[in-house]
Design a protein around this motif. Sequence first.
Motif, PDB file in Angstrom:
ATOM      1  N   THR A 225       5.265 -10.549   6.968  1.00 36.80           N
ATOM      2  CA  THR A 225       5.877  -9.406   6.281  1.00 36.80           C
ATOM      3  C   THR A 225       6.289  -9.800   4.871  1.00 36.80           C
ATOM      4  O   THR A 225       6.048  -9.073   3.903  1.00 36.80           O
ATOM      5  CB  THR A 225       7.094  -8.898   7.080  1.00 36.80           C
ATOM      6  OG1 THR A 225       6.678  -8.522   8.393  1.00 36.80           O
ATOM      7  CG2 THR A 225       7.736  -7.704   6.388  1.00 36.80           C
ATOM      8  N   TYR A 226       6.932 -10.958   4.729  1.00 37.43           N
ATOM      9  CA  TYR A 226       7.341 -11.444   3.420  1.00 37.43           C
ATOM     10  C   TYR A 226       6.149 -11.616   2.491  1.00 37.43           C
ATOM     11  O   TYR A 226       6.212 -11.337   1.291  1.00 37.43           O
ATOM     12  CB  TYR A 226       8.051 -12.791   3.560  1.00 37.43           C
ATOM     13  CG  TYR A 226       9.544 -12.706   3.385  1.00 37.43           C
ATOM     14  CD1 TYR A 226      10.114 -12.360   2.164  1.00 37.43           C
ATOM     15  CD2 TYR A 226      10.386 -12.961   4.442  1.00 37.43           C
ATOM     16  CE1 TYR A 226      11.475 -12.285   2.006  1.00 37.43           C
ATOM     17  CE2 TYR A 226      11.756 -12.886   4.303  1.00 37.43           C
ATOM     18  CZ  TYR A 226      12.298 -12.549   3.079  1.00 37.43           C
ATOM     19  OH  TYR A 226      13.648 -12.462   2.929  1.00 37.43           O
ATOM     20  N   ARG A 227       5.046 -12.088   3.034  1.00 37.13           N
ATOM     21  CA  ARG A 227       3.863 -12.361   2.214  1.00 37.13           C
ATOM     22  C   ARG A 227       3.072 -11.113   1.860  1.00 37.13           C
ATOM     23  O   ARG A 227       2.182 -11.147   1.019  1.00 37.13           O
ATOM     24  CB  ARG A 227       2.934 -13.330   2.962  1.00 37.13           C
ATOM     25  CG  ARG A 227       3.485 -14.734   3.093  1.00 37.13           C
ATOM     26  CD  ARG A 227       2.537 -15.558   3.904  1.00 37.13           C
ATOM     27  NE  ARG A 227       2.815 -16.981   3.798  1.00 37.13           N
ATOM     28  CZ  ARG A 227       2.157 -17.910   4.461  1.00 37.13           C
ATOM     29  NH1 ARG A 227       1.197 -17.563   5.284  1.00 37.13           N
ATOM     30  NH2 ARG A 227       2.466 -19.178   4.311  1.00 37.13           N
ATOM     31  N   GLY A 228       3.359 -10.002   2.534  1.00 33.67           N
ATOM     32  CA  GLY A 228       2.550  -8.806   2.339  1.00 33.67           C
ATOM     33  C   GLY A 228       1.197  -8.939   3.001  1.00 33.67           C
ATOM     34  O   GLY A 228       0.228  -8.306   2.573  1.00 33.67           O
TER      35      GLY A 228
ATOM     36  N   ALA B 225       0.088   0.201  -1.311  1.00 37.15           N
ATOM     37  CA  ALA B 225       1.236   0.387  -2.199  1.00 37.15           C
ATOM     38  C   ALA B 225       2.529   0.500  -1.398  1.00 37.15           C
ATOM     39  O   ALA B 225       3.555  -0.071  -1.767  1.00 37.15           O
ATOM     40  CB  ALA B 225       1.030   1.632  -3.052  1.00 37.15           C
ATOM     41  N   ALA B 226       2.486   1.240  -0.293  1.00 36.12           N
ATOM     42  CA  ALA B 226       3.687   1.411   0.532  1.00 36.12           C
ATOM     43  C   ALA B 226       4.146   0.090   1.135  1.00 36.12           C
ATOM     44  O   ALA B 226       5.339  -0.108   1.373  1.00 36.12           O
ATOM     45  CB  ALA B 226       3.416   2.426   1.639  1.00 36.12           C
ATOM     46  N   LEU B 227       3.200  -0.831   1.372  1.00 30.78           N
ATOM     47  CA  LEU B 227       3.517  -2.100   2.023  1.00 30.78           C
ATOM     48  C   LEU B 227       3.734  -3.237   1.025  1.00 30.78           C
ATOM     49  O   LEU B 227       3.748  -4.409   1.417  1.00 30.78           O
ATOM     50  CB  LEU B 227       2.392  -2.470   3.000  1.00 30.78           C
ATOM     51  CG  LEU B 227       2.264  -1.544   4.215  1.00 30.78           C
ATOM     52  CD1 LEU B 227       0.972  -1.814   4.965  1.00 30.78           C
ATOM     53  CD2 LEU B 227       3.469  -1.697   5.139  1.00 30.78           C
ATOM     54  N   ALA B 228       3.904  -2.912  -0.236  1.00 35.43           N
ATOM     55  CA  ALA B 228       4.185  -3.955  -1.227  1.00 35.43           C
ATOM     56  C   ALA B 228       5.451  -4.712  -0.832  1.00 35.43           C
ATOM     57  O   ALA B 228       6.459  -4.104  -0.479  1.00 35.43           O
ATOM     58  CB  ALA B 228       4.351  -3.334  -2.611  1.00 35.43           C
TER      59      ALA B 228
ATOM     60  N   ALA C 117      -2.119  -4.822  -3.667  1.00 31.77           N
ATOM     61  CA  ALA C 117      -2.978  -4.729  -2.495  1.00 31.77           C
ATOM     62  C   ALA C 117      -2.491  -5.689  -1.417  1.00 31.77           C
ATOM     63  O   ALA C 117      -2.096  -6.808  -1.692  1.00 31.77           O
ATOM     64  CB  ALA C 117      -4.424  -5.063  -2.870  1.00 31.77           C
ATOM     65  N   ALA C 118      -2.498  -5.219  -0.180  1.00 30.98           N
ATOM     66  CA  ALA C 118      -2.113  -6.100   0.921  1.00 30.98           C
ATOM     67  C   ALA C 118      -3.203  -7.130   1.151  1.00 30.98           C
ATOM     68  O   ALA C 118      -4.384  -6.827   1.089  1.00 30.98           O
ATOM     69  CB  ALA C 118      -1.902  -5.266   2.193  1.00 30.98           C
ATOM     70  N   ARG C 119      -2.782  -8.352   1.391  1.00 26.96           N
ATOM     71  CA  ARG C 119      -3.739  -9.410   1.654  1.00 26.96           C
ATOM     72  C   ARG C 119      -4.132  -9.406   3.110  1.00 26.96           C
ATOM     73  O   ARG C 119      -3.393  -8.963   3.975  1.00 26.96           O
ATOM     74  CB  ARG C 119      -3.125 -10.765   1.287  1.00 26.96           C
ATOM     75  CG  ARG C 119      -2.784 -10.892  -0.169  1.00 26.96           C
ATOM     76  CD  ARG C 119      -2.439 -12.333  -0.476  1.00 26.96           C
ATOM     77  NE  ARG C 119      -1.194 -12.709   0.159  1.00 26.96           N
ATOM     78  CZ  ARG C 119      -0.046 -12.799  -0.486  1.00 26.96           C
ATOM     79  NH1 ARG C 119       0.002 -12.544  -1.763  1.00 26.96           N
ATOM     80  NH2 ARG C 119       1.054 -13.155   0.140  1.00 26.96           N
ATOM     81  N   LYS C 120      -5.322  -9.934   3.408  1.00 26.70           N
ATOM     82  CA  LYS C 120      -5.733 -10.062   4.795  1.00 26.70           C
ATOM     83  C   LYS C 120      -4.922 -11.164   5.462  1.00 26.70           C
ATOM     84  O   LYS C 120      -4.587 -12.160   4.846  1.00 26.70           O
ATOM     85  CB  LYS C 120      -7.221 -10.403   4.892  1.00 26.70           C
ATOM     86  CG  LYS C 120      -8.130  -9.258   4.488  1.00 26.70           C
ATOM     87  CD  LYS C 120      -9.579  -9.623   4.757  1.00 26.70           C
ATOM     88  CE  LYS C 120     -10.490  -8.463   4.402  1.00 26.70           C
ATOM     89  NZ  LYS C 120     -11.904  -8.788   4.667  1.00 26.70           N
ATOM     90  N   PRO C 121      -4.615 -10.979   6.754  1.00 32.05           N
ATOM     91  CA  PRO C 121      -3.886 -12.039   7.451  1.00 32.05           C
ATOM     92  C   PRO C 121      -4.737 -13.288   7.586  1.00 32.05           C
ATOM     93  O   PRO C 121      -5.963 -13.224   7.550  1.00 32.05           O
ATOM     94  CB  PRO C 121      -3.597 -11.417   8.827  1.00 32.05           C
ATOM     95  CG  PRO C 121      -4.643 -10.365   8.986  1.00 32.05           C
ATOM     96  CD  PRO C 121      -4.930  -9.841   7.600  1.00 32.05           C
ATOM     97  N   ALA C 122      -4.065 -14.432   7.711  1.00 35.10           N
ATOM     98  CA  ALA C 122      -4.784 -15.683   7.856  1.00 35.10           C
ATOM     99  C   ALA C 122      -5.591 -15.668   9.139  1.00 35.10           C
ATOM    100  O   ALA C 122      -5.177 -15.085  10.141  1.00 35.10           O
ATOM    101  CB  ALA C 122      -3.789 -16.846   7.882  1.00 35.10           C
TER     102      ALA C 122
END
Length: 463
Positions: A222-225, A242-245, A275-280
């Motif tokens: 969550t912290y990392r977006g 944008a909402a999840l920045a 932009a939200a990043r993809k999860p690891a």
Amino acid sequence: MAGEEWPETIGKYRPQSYLAAGGMGLVFLALDPEGRTVALKQLHPSISYDAAMRERLRREVAAMRRISSPRVARLIDADLDAVPPYLVTGYVQGRTLYDVVKADGPLRGDRLWRTARGVAEALVAIHAAGHVHRDLKPSNVMVVGDDPVVIDFGIAQEYDATRITREGGAIGTLGYMAPEVLDGASAGPAADVFAWGATIAYAATGRPTFGGGGMQAVALRTYRGAADLDGVPDELRRILSAALAPAAEARPDASALLGAMTTPAGAASFLPAQAARKPAPRTGRRPAMLVPISVVAAVAVVIVALFALRPTGKGSPEPSATKTVVTAPARPSYREPIANFGPGTKFQKFLEENNGKKVYILATLDEAIVPQDGEGQPYDPSHADNGALFTVWTSCFEKLEQGEEPNGRKCGGLSVGISAGDPAWSGFYWVHGAYKIQGNFEIEGGAVHQGVAGFVLKPAPAA
């Protein structure tokens, strides 16, 4: 609660059946004096004896009365001076968004857009009245036909949550809580917008937006977006990003969200702030929970984040024999083993007394303390980019059964995270068959939940 008796009346309302029961108190399907069905929420009795809490709830009830929208369950009545206090809202007949997606699969096409617009419309009305929901999530959105209705404001959460609010902790559901709320800040309209993004992303994908695993791992994503938006339509993905920045100031307000979804052109031209990043990528290893969570009904889940980690750079390499730690003589230091109960209590006291300060730590973890990495996997020193997490139990308020390990249902303690960074090779590593913390750190306190305190150790340069 099946088979148990309930009061014949609560105020002027007649309970007919339980809708939910658990930590948040009792929720009944009830009849008003005219025989109409309502949802009656009986809050924890202790609120009756807390004048400051009742006054705060009274102000929030006044704000809720100003909300007028077909997308929000209407507040009908409230008596915060009753013992126990209660709230009454309109009863919404339908399925929760969580149940709809679970049964029917992710929403598609017009159904998805109607849900996204409808929940945004609810937030516009809520915020215009000077109120904040605080716990928006799929189980708090009812689907009536194909239209959403938002229910269950944060005002009606469990007693433990009211205690946490008083003590400065976070309230909400992990995976839908904004980073600033995890940080201990009060939830504002921007936090509702973040929860909207996570809720609609779930509706579009059928997956938790910030993944699963340990509580701390979800908080770190969550912290990392690091939102998982794979499968979300491109136009909607721009808005959700944008909402999840991670930064509250980078998110649009609810009115901007609604305006962007009014026309296809508005959605196509919407520019996400980040932009939200993809999860690891996952390794396939089974995640281990640091703090066990009891299973409760989805409509009553209130999970409070214990703490969150802030990555500051690349992972720390394992120290070689030629490196030397340099510390200032005046810097507080801790040089004792860390174990459950007595030693854990001593370590917690050191963290509390030096919260916000730079310290030096040279401590070995007892073998009973099992660390994880920032993705909720068993910690691997060779892949330390995501930091490390571990939990220490300091006391148990309920007796453990023979052979039972300490756990979050019966014990209290502290949860400690070490964020990644390499200013002075400070870190966490495996030495001679045990995990060791060694280096210079800055201590940062986190939220508290049910007696478990959260702390983050941020690597700091040597003095």
